[in-house]
Design an enzyme around this catalytic site. Sequence first.
Site, PDB file in Angstrom:
ATOM      1  N   SER A 137       1.052   4.316   0.758  1.00  0.00           N
ATOM      2  CA  SER A 137       0.093   5.165   1.668  1.00  0.00           C
ATOM      3  C   SER A 137       0.480   6.502   1.753  1.00  0.00           C
ATOM      4  O   SER A 137       1.648   7.060   1.704  1.00  0.00           O
ATOM      5  CB  SER A 137       0.272   4.534   3.078  1.00  0.00           C
ATOM      6  OG  SER A 137      -0.211   5.480   3.953  1.00  0.00           O
ATOM      7  N   GLY A 138      -0.669   7.536   1.434  1.00  0.00           N
ATOM      8  CA  GLY A 138      -0.413   8.833   1.549  1.00  0.00           C
ATOM      9  C   GLY A 138      -0.197   9.363   2.951  1.00  0.00           C
ATOM     10  O   GLY A 138       0.761  10.166   3.249  1.00  0.00           O
ATOM     11  N   ASP A 163      -1.546  14.518   6.789  1.00  0.00           N
ATOM     12  CA  ASP A 163      -1.978  14.014   5.627  1.00  0.00           C
ATOM     13  C   ASP A 163      -3.397  14.599   5.079  1.00  0.00           C
ATOM     14  O   ASP A 163      -4.484  14.436   5.183  1.00  0.00           O
ATOM     15  CB  ASP A 163      -2.374  12.498   5.639  1.00  0.00           C
ATOM     16  CG  ASP A 163      -2.893  11.697   4.765  1.00  0.00           C
ATOM     17  OD1 ASP A 163      -2.673  12.104   3.630  1.00  0.00           O
ATOM     18  OD2 ASP A 163      -3.619  10.465   4.819  1.00  0.00           O
ATOM     19  N   ASP A 199      -2.374   4.620  -3.215  1.00  0.00           N
ATOM     20  CA  ASP A 199      -3.401   5.507  -2.477  1.00  0.00           C
ATOM     21  C   ASP A 199      -2.956   7.049  -3.272  1.00  0.00           C
ATOM     22  O   ASP A 199      -2.242   7.870  -2.880  1.00  0.00           O
ATOM     23  CB  ASP A 199      -2.934   5.773  -0.962  1.00  0.00           C
ATOM     24  CG  ASP A 199      -3.941   6.637  -0.301  1.00  0.00           C
ATOM     25  OD1 ASP A 199      -4.786   6.979  -0.935  1.00  0.00           O
ATOM     26  OD2 ASP A 199      -3.177   6.932   0.826  1.00  0.00           O
ATOM     27  N   ARG A 229     -13.111   4.659  -3.501  1.00  0.00           N
ATOM     28  CA  ARG A 229     -12.932   4.600  -2.033  1.00  0.00           C
ATOM     29  C   ARG A 229     -14.104   5.511  -1.280  1.00  0.00           C
ATOM     30  O   ARG A 229     -14.239   6.674  -2.011  1.00  0.00           O
ATOM     31  CB  ARG A 229     -11.676   5.170  -1.446  1.00  0.00           C
ATOM     32  CG  ARG A 229     -11.640   5.392   0.110  1.00  0.00           C
ATOM     33  CD  ARG A 229     -10.100   5.637   0.330  1.00  0.00           C
ATOM     34  NE  ARG A 229     -10.152   6.548   1.568  1.00  0.00           N
ATOM     35  CZ  ARG A 229      -8.664   6.582   2.235  1.00  0.00           C
ATOM     36  NH1 ARG A 229      -7.779   5.998   1.609  1.00  0.00           N
ATOM     37  NH2 ARG A 229      -8.831   7.224   3.282  1.00  0.00           N
ATOM     38  N   TRP A 272       0.804  -1.070  -0.091  1.00  0.00           N
ATOM     39  CA  TRP A 272       0.148  -0.140   0.079  1.00  0.00           C
ATOM     40  C   TRP A 272       0.803   1.247   0.178  1.00  0.00           C
ATOM     41  O   TRP A 272       1.718   1.561   1.024  1.00  0.00           O
ATOM     42  CB  TRP A 272      -0.852  -0.177   1.170  1.00  0.00           C
ATOM     43  CG  TRP A 272      -1.629   1.121   1.581  1.00  0.00           C
ATOM     44  CD1 TRP A 272      -1.642   1.802   2.875  1.00  0.00           C
ATOM     45  CD2 TRP A 272      -2.827   1.539   0.886  1.00  0.00           C
ATOM     46  NE1 TRP A 272      -2.628   2.618   2.856  1.00  0.00           N
ATOM     47  CE2 TRP A 272      -3.391   2.822   1.730  1.00  0.00           C
ATOM     48  CE3 TRP A 272      -3.201   1.343  -0.307  1.00  0.00           C
ATOM     49  CZ2 TRP A 272      -4.453   3.733   1.428  1.00  0.00           C
ATOM     50  CZ3 TRP A 272      -4.310   2.185  -0.849  1.00  0.00           C
ATOM     51  CH2 TRP A 272      -4.980   3.289  -0.023  1.00  0.00           C
TER      52      TRP A 272
END
Length: 287
Positions: free
Chosen positions: A39-40, A51, A78, A152, A37
């Site tokens: 990920s942000g 974030d 992401d 999402r 992932w």
Amino acid sequence: MAGLQSLMAERGLLQIMATHSPLSARLAEEAGFDGLWASGFELSALYGLADVSLITMTQHLEMLRAIAARSSLPIVADIDTGFGNAVNLVHAVREYERAGAACVVIEDKSFPKVTSLVADGRQDLLRIEEFQGKIEAACASRQSEDFLIVARVEALIAGLGQAEALKRAEAYVEAGADMILIHSKQKTPEEIEAFIAAWSGAVPLVLVPTAYPEMTVERMRATGKVGMAIWGNHTVRAVVTAIQDVYRRILAEGGIQEVDKDIVPVGEIFRLQDMDEVKDIERRFLR
Ligand code: SPV
Ligand code: MG
């Protein structure tokens, strides 16, 4: 590299580990996770930033390329809101597919976004039609059907309830989404399990059970509707736990003499850096 669809067909539920660096990606691969992932949240934390759309697409892509160069696992990217509207998203999809991602996850929040799990965060969602347009644009701009477009749904995060979450998820599938990531910040799995029970199963679901850790792999598998479990921020949290402990001990113990035996030897870092290969190249080609 096998696409995520075929991996899901072969293995059932895939476990996707958060990563923020090539080093953590390599460790996730060695540990046996099915995918990564990008990920942000993790990358933002690495920069010491919240974030909230502060990290640019270029920064995220650059890290993703570095990760892809050091790991053979499929990467679930992401991409937050897609960095803007459908125009920005088309550009992002092309760039991420070219960079070697296996999939992008696009959330139905407005840009700039606020991270999902923070208490009382501003959670503004796009109109359903606008987000459907973005999903259609994303699907139309990919090169390969193996490159998955995941929508999402943030309706539960925004406190809008099950009916709105289901309505949005169905609308996004209609627009072409290959999977639905349904996110929740409730402390127990009941909210997500209610969504799963009501879900038609038109496409598989993706869960990020960070807030409701009792949602085990076994419990997700039992639903028969979850294709991917993302362990969303456990790499950066593990790193912070380890660093805080070692730093505290070095100061408290008056040196490194005690912690030395509790952390990996330098040789382990050499291994992760492929130093043997460097030595081999030197032996064969340096003249
Ligand atoms: C991330 O890891 O960046 C995510 C998951 O989007 S969460 O922060 O839990 O929303
Ligand atoms: Mg994120």
